[in-house]
Design a protein around this motif. Structure first.
Motif, PDB file in Angstrom:
ATOM      1  N   THR A 232       0.718  -1.151  -0.144  1.00  0.00           N
ATOM      2  CA  THR A 232       0.114   0.101   0.103  1.00  0.00           C
ATOM      3  C   THR A 232       0.763   1.488  -0.121  1.00  0.00           C
ATOM      4  OG1 THR A 232      -1.735  -1.038   1.229  1.00  0.00           O
ATOM      5  CG2 THR A 232      -1.901   1.412   1.238  1.00  0.00           C
ATOM      6  N   MET A 233       1.807   1.177   0.869  1.00  0.00           N
ATOM      7  CA  MET A 233       2.777   2.421   0.902  1.00  0.00           C
ATOM      8  C   MET A 233       3.338   2.593  -0.544  1.00  0.00           C
ATOM      9  SD  MET A 233       4.438   2.624   4.518  1.00  0.00           S
ATOM     10  CE  MET A 233       3.273   3.050   6.200  1.00  0.00           C
ATOM     11  N   GLY A 234       3.985   1.372  -1.085  1.00  0.00           N
ATOM     12  CA  GLY A 234       4.593   1.456  -2.174  1.00  0.00           C
ATOM     13  C   GLY A 234       3.917   1.920  -3.270  1.00  0.00           C
ATOM     14  N   ALA A 235       2.833   1.223  -3.510  1.00  0.00           N
ATOM     15  CA  ALA A 235       1.912   1.570  -4.603  1.00  0.00           C
ATOM     16  C   ALA A 235       1.252   2.723  -4.589  1.00  0.00           C
ATOM     17  CB  ALA A 235       1.046   0.370  -4.730  1.00  0.00           C
ATOM     18  N   GLY A 236       1.062   3.539  -3.210  1.00  0.00           N
ATOM     19  CA  GLY A 236       0.540   4.912  -3.271  1.00  0.00           C
ATOM     20  C   GLY A 236       1.668   5.590  -3.365  1.00  0.00           C
ATOM     21  N   HIS A 237       2.810   5.555  -3.176  1.00  0.00           N
ATOM     22  CA  HIS A 237       3.676   6.718  -2.988  1.00  0.00           C
ATOM     23  C   HIS A 237       4.368   6.982  -4.384  1.00  0.00           C
ATOM     24  CE1 HIS A 237       8.371   7.964  -2.886  1.00  0.00           C
ATOM     25  NE2 HIS A 237       7.440   8.874  -2.271  1.00  0.00           N
ATOM     26  N   GLU A 238       4.673   6.023  -5.103  1.00  0.00           N
ATOM     27  CA  GLU A 238       5.357   6.298  -6.752  1.00  0.00           C
ATOM     28  C   GLU A 238       4.171   7.099  -7.631  1.00  0.00           C
ATOM     29  OE1 GLU A 238       8.405   6.085  -9.414  1.00  0.00           O
ATOM     30  OE2 GLU A 238       8.419   6.307  -7.509  1.00  0.00           O
ATOM     31  N   PRO A 239       3.145   6.082  -7.659  1.00  0.00           N
ATOM     32  CA  PRO A 239       2.202   6.791  -8.843  1.00  0.00           C
ATOM     33  C   PRO A 239       1.743   8.070  -8.277  1.00  0.00           C
ATOM     34  CG  PRO A 239       1.773   4.244  -8.264  1.00  0.00           C
ATOM     35  CD  PRO A 239       2.810   5.007  -7.048  1.00  0.00           C
ATOM     36  N   THR A 240       1.374   8.193  -6.931  1.00  0.00           N
ATOM     37  CA  THR A 240       0.858   9.482  -6.570  1.00  0.00           C
ATOM     38  C   THR A 240       1.782  10.736  -6.673  1.00  0.00           C
ATOM     39  OG1 THR A 240      -0.643   8.497  -4.947  1.00  0.00           O
ATOM     40  CG2 THR A 240      -0.335  10.920  -4.481  1.00  0.00           C
TER      41      THR A 240
END
Length: 437
Positions: A232-240
């Protein structure tokens, strides 16, 4: 029978980073599915046709997300393995296992009320803006777009505020490491952060995502909780981060558009949707693997071969239209993917990105790039469309000046609640009652 064309086109290096659409145009000679190389010696197929992409993303009978058979074909130190290696999380599993993990994430984020998410995003944005507002210049990637989701996640997952710099530094070290030792150290620090988070919530639950993940009826094991948090942190960080910085770069490079935005004719959501359609923050991903040898849109692909979807290529040249021409339906795009593995937190991501842009442009209303957009540098890599820097200048502001500033308690938007008013949490659905999507 030959399944693979050896003339794979590289999706890495400075040339691809500088002009990925020129590479996509070269790939179109192969049709809707093209051979690519995502790292030296690591080949894949890239789906670049819009209809072919939808067919793959919706067909769970033919295609699997489980990468374990494929990863046995690459060395353990393969540089793309961190993005593609199997883990017990929502991204790399199918069927009931995937639905179980996905229900934890969707149910958890459903308990974060939109006005509360906006309030927390505003707080994180103002905290970052205060650090550079008096300087008159900033790199809007490293000082704003990149750390903002992490400052926000630190709060949403229930870690103390003083741990936010740890999370920001760890992820920055992983992304900007100048060597394997630095990257390893940063990765170890991120692992320590997540393990401390889980240990804290095991001792004392709170009103936060980590606690909700643990309390969910899916009954995740501690290791599974860790993996859902990391994802969740990784998938939320880079794209956002990329979504915010890509949108800002487009806005600031077009004075008429930026003037219209701040004047109210266009909204931050318009800018975000423009990026999602033409320059998606994750340009190529959705790793899939055929369960058996298959002929797919004219191309033979053998079982367990890596196949990626190019949201960027499919969006910018929809089937039947030349490159650069939008669809007649007003801009349908695949930036959120499609099918059962489409983004489970689309609305929260949109709210975070638009609020971050509104807050920055509201406080620093005369922002402008210090170099032309065509001279901006992009981070190389096969998966993302990410700026390395976004240097900008503006009139400095200070805490003692009149009006609303990042130091004010009030929000520029009268619609933003100033006090937390959480209503009772809705019941969490049983995982068996969740649809696969």
């Amino acid at each position: 029978m030959t399944y693979y064309t050896p003339q794979a086109v590289p999706l890495y290096g400075p040339d691809y980073a500088a002009d990925p659409h020129a590479v996509y145009d070269r790939l179109r000679q192969y049709g809707p599915v093209a051979p690519v190389e995502i790292s030296p010696g690591v080949t894949a197929y890239l789906v670049i046709g819009y209809r072919a992409a939808l067919d793959l993303l919706r067909d769970t009978e033919t295609w699997s997300k489980d990468s374990r058979a494929w990863q046995q074909t690459v060395p353990p130190d393969c540089p793309v393995l961190p993005m593609l290696g199997w883990r017990p999380n929502v991204l790399f599993n199918d069927g009931e296992v995937h639905a179980r993990y996905r229900s934890v994430i969707t149910d958890g984020f459903s308990l974060v009320e939109p006005h509360e998410l906006r309030r927390r995003t505003i707080r994180a944005a103002d905290e970052l803006i205060r650090e550079f507002a008096g300087a008159g210049e900033a790199d809007l990637v490293s000082q704003y777009a990149r750390p903002l989701p992490l400052v926000l996640f630190n709060a949403l997952f229930g870690m103390p505020e003083h741990d936010s710099p740890r999370l920001v530094a760890a992820l920055a070290g992983m992304m900007e490491a100048r060597g394997p030792e630095e990257a390893t150290a940063a990765g170890a620090e991120f692992e320590r952060y997540v393990l401390e988070l889980v240990a804290l919530k095991q001792r004392q639950r709170g009103d936060d995502l980590a606690s909700w993940f643990m309390e969910h009826p899916a009954g995740l094991e501690p290791e599974e909780v860790v993996h859902q948090i990391v994802l969740t942190m990784g998938a939320g960080h880079e794209p956002t981060s990329n979504l915010v910085s890509n949108a800002l770069s487009r806005m600031l490079s077009n004075p008429d558009y930026y003037g219209s935005l701040t004047g109210g004719a266009l909204t931050a959501l318009d800018a975000v949707n423009d990026v999602l359609r033409h320059e998606p923050p994750m340009a190529n991903y959705s790793a899939h693997f055929p369960r058996h040898n298959v002929r797919f849109h004219g191309t033979w692909i053998h079982a367990n071969q890596l196949v990626l979807v190019s949201y960027a290529a499919a969006n910018t040249a929809p089937d039947g239209l030349p490159p650069g021409v939008d669809r007649a339906d007003g801009g349908a795009h695949l930036a959120w993917s499609a099918g059962p593995h489409s983004c489970p937190v689309k609305q929260p991501a949109l709210l975070i990105a638009t609020t971050a842009i509104e807050r920055l442009t509201g406080h620093l209303c005369d922002l402008e790039l210090t170099v032309p957009r065509e001279r901006l540098s992009w981070r190389p890599g096969p998966f993302h469309r990410a700026l390395a820097q976004l240097p900008a200048r503006f009139s400095p502001i200070s805490p003692d000046q009149a009006g609303v500033t990042p130091w004010s308690n009030a929000s520029p938007s009268s619609s933003t609640p100033q006090d937390r008013t959480r209503s009772p949490r809705p019941p969490v659905s049983e995982p068996t009652a969740r649809p696969s999507a």
